[in-house]
Motif scaffolding. Sequence first.
Motif, short mmCIF file in Angstrom:
data_model
loop_
_atom_site.label_atom_id
_atom_site.label_comp_id
_atom_site.label_asym_id
_atom_site.label_seq_id
_atom_site.Cartn_x
_atom_site.Cartn_y
_atom_site.Cartn_z
N PRO A 152 0.75 -1.04 -0.22
CA PRO A 152 -0.18 -0.08 0.10
C PRO A 152 1.16 1.21 0.09
O PRO A 152 1.78 1.59 0.75
CB PRO A 152 -0.89 0.05 1.26
N VAL A 153 0.87 2.19 -0.75
CA VAL A 153 1.62 3.45 -0.96
C VAL A 153 0.52 4.72 -1.07
O VAL A 153 -1.01 4.19 -2.14
CB VAL A 153 2.63 3.60 -1.84
N SER A 154 0.80 5.95 -0.72
CA SER A 154 -0.45 6.68 -1.63
C SER A 154 -0.06 7.00 -2.41
O SER A 154 0.72 7.08 -3.32
CB SER A 154 0.63 8.21 -0.27
N VAL A 162 2.45 9.63 -4.54
CA VAL A 162 3.60 8.77 -5.14
C VAL A 162 3.40 8.55 -6.92
O VAL A 162 4.60 9.42 -6.99
CB VAL A 162 4.52 7.69 -4.76
#
Lengths: 232, 457
Positions: A211-213, A216
């Motif tokens: 999970p990344v924002s 990015v």
Amino acid sequence: MGRRRIALTAAALAAATALAVLSAAPASGQERRSLWWGRTGPDVVLVQDTLRAWGYYDGPIDGYYGWRTVQAVIRFQSANGLTPDGVVGPATWAALGFPSAPPPARYWSGPVVSYGDDVNLLARVVTGEASGEPYVGQVAVAAVILNRVRHPSFPKSIAGVIYEPYAFESVTNGLIWARPPLESAFRAAADALNGWDPTYGAIYFWNPSKPVSPWVWTRQIITYIGNHVFAR
Amino acid sequence: MRSRLLPGISLLVAAAALIWGAGMRAARDRYQASLEAVYQRSFYDLIDQVEQLQVVTGKALTAASTEQQIAHLSEIWFRAGAAQDALSRLPLEGINTSASRKFLAQMGDYANTLLRDRARGGELGAQERRQLARFEAETARLSRQLHGLESRLAGRGFRWASVVGTRGARGTGIAQPRPVRGAASDLNAFSTMEERLQKLPALIYDGPFSDHREKERPRGLTGGLVTREQAVDIARRFVDLPAGAVYQPAGRPRDTSGRIPAFSVVLQQRNASGQIYADVSKKGGHVVWYLNSRPVTAERLGGDEALERARRFLADRGFPSMEPLQSAREDHSLVFAFAPLQDGVVLYPDMVRVKVALDDGQIVGFDARPYLMAHHDRRLPAPRLSAAEARERANHDMEVQGTRLAVIPTPGGGEVLAYEVRARRGADTYLIFVNALTGREEDILKVVAAGGGRLVM
């Protein structure tokens, strides 16, 4: 032609300098410098010789603190209840039978270059962040750290970039201390320090399966290597 | 008997757990207090430095004399660095502060560029004054916002250490901008500052953090576009392989869209572990860099022999008459940096690196990124100084060992023609660069022996 020879008589000159620096130190109860990956000199020979005599080391006695020396030191440290970090500091010197006196004033002015400590620190983060990645992916992660040092939005030192709060997951969760750096991570760190950068100046990388924002993904993506996306 | 023993044991266990728990709590409180001290210090350092920045910038604009201007400009440089450092130490997870940090880094870099210019007799022009006034106004605004934040946080007894860990650590290498909740919502003030600073116009000046440096284009790419298949062939022909070794491409080359758009080729030997990674530029089909990942475990070559191998490799690959600049030791390999000569002048910006394995002399690494970024046909001006005059400009306590002409890069990405004066001071060797047209001392490098190589810093 003559000047070229002066410019680059690599190994011989460095060995001579190391000798000069060491012979300037007092002979008995002397201060011993800490040794780590990449160091050279007669004190490295001393460590290799001792470890070989005690059965920890089976490599060449070449005065070069290479990967096999690191491994031997780690084995020796583990067997003797020392922190197995592969670095010969005061405690390890003492355990090897060379206790050091408190350091006198550092009166010699030989070339003091710490290059090995940067490699060590980088190799730890590369191991924490990219241990399952292909070699070029490890070089790329080390390169991102160095690109940040040169970028206005990041701290101006390698340690500053690495220990910035929440910058690297393996620093936040302590993984960089959990295991010794990989051999390939050392080489990758050194290649990056010597100028190789497969990312062409990337300052971000992430694993898209975690999970990344969404933020990015607004960065300009440069390349994909192994499981990582590199962007600036 | 059993029924009487059980409650006793349970009580004992419960008491032990209580004591253990209390101990853990005390330990945690101590850790939190020491962490809190570090964060509080960073926060108040940030406030102080930003406030001082505003004051000092005003003084620099007020000063009329060179001495006072230089004194205040250098203080801006120092305080902007300290403010950026303090900001990067705060645990602002989920808050993007990259524009704020860039603002501080640029402000310091800009002041440094101005003070260097002032020291060599330049004037503080109208444009520079306007930019400094803009910096003064922005730091005044930042200072107000930080003071407001401080009074809100202090008013409710906010603890930085209590924010740590509550929002978890996810993602790699990224500060994640996510909404902040609860007690930490005040920290959104940092996002407000960020939004404003993101909108500042680009700042162009002659320094390393100038915005124009982000947009530099390669100047050394010549020729037409190559296809993916051609790129594989180029890479296979270029890399140094032992006689008889057959390397096959491992899959289709990826696209890499950095400053030099390239195909990334991976070559692999059947039934062997090592891989060779090579980037071939789409325009012109130049090999940008390659790395052979095989470990080098033995050492049979000396430094001179390795240098000769590197030279021969470069000559075979279309880089004749390259001048070795420095070498660095890397485990059992040596990395040499070379620069081309043009009419006997060393072109420092057009650097090429070659990595030689010391077991069998194979070239296990090559990097032409600096070369491809900088190389172009240069019309070199005729020097106005003689070599003797350049030596005369260097420090007289030094023992001069040699002088030659070189093109060197400036901090802002330009180039100047300079005399490189190699000189010794005590046991140390330095390279002093004296501008061949103006006689100005442009730069000084120190030659250091590091881990079996000779580095220039």
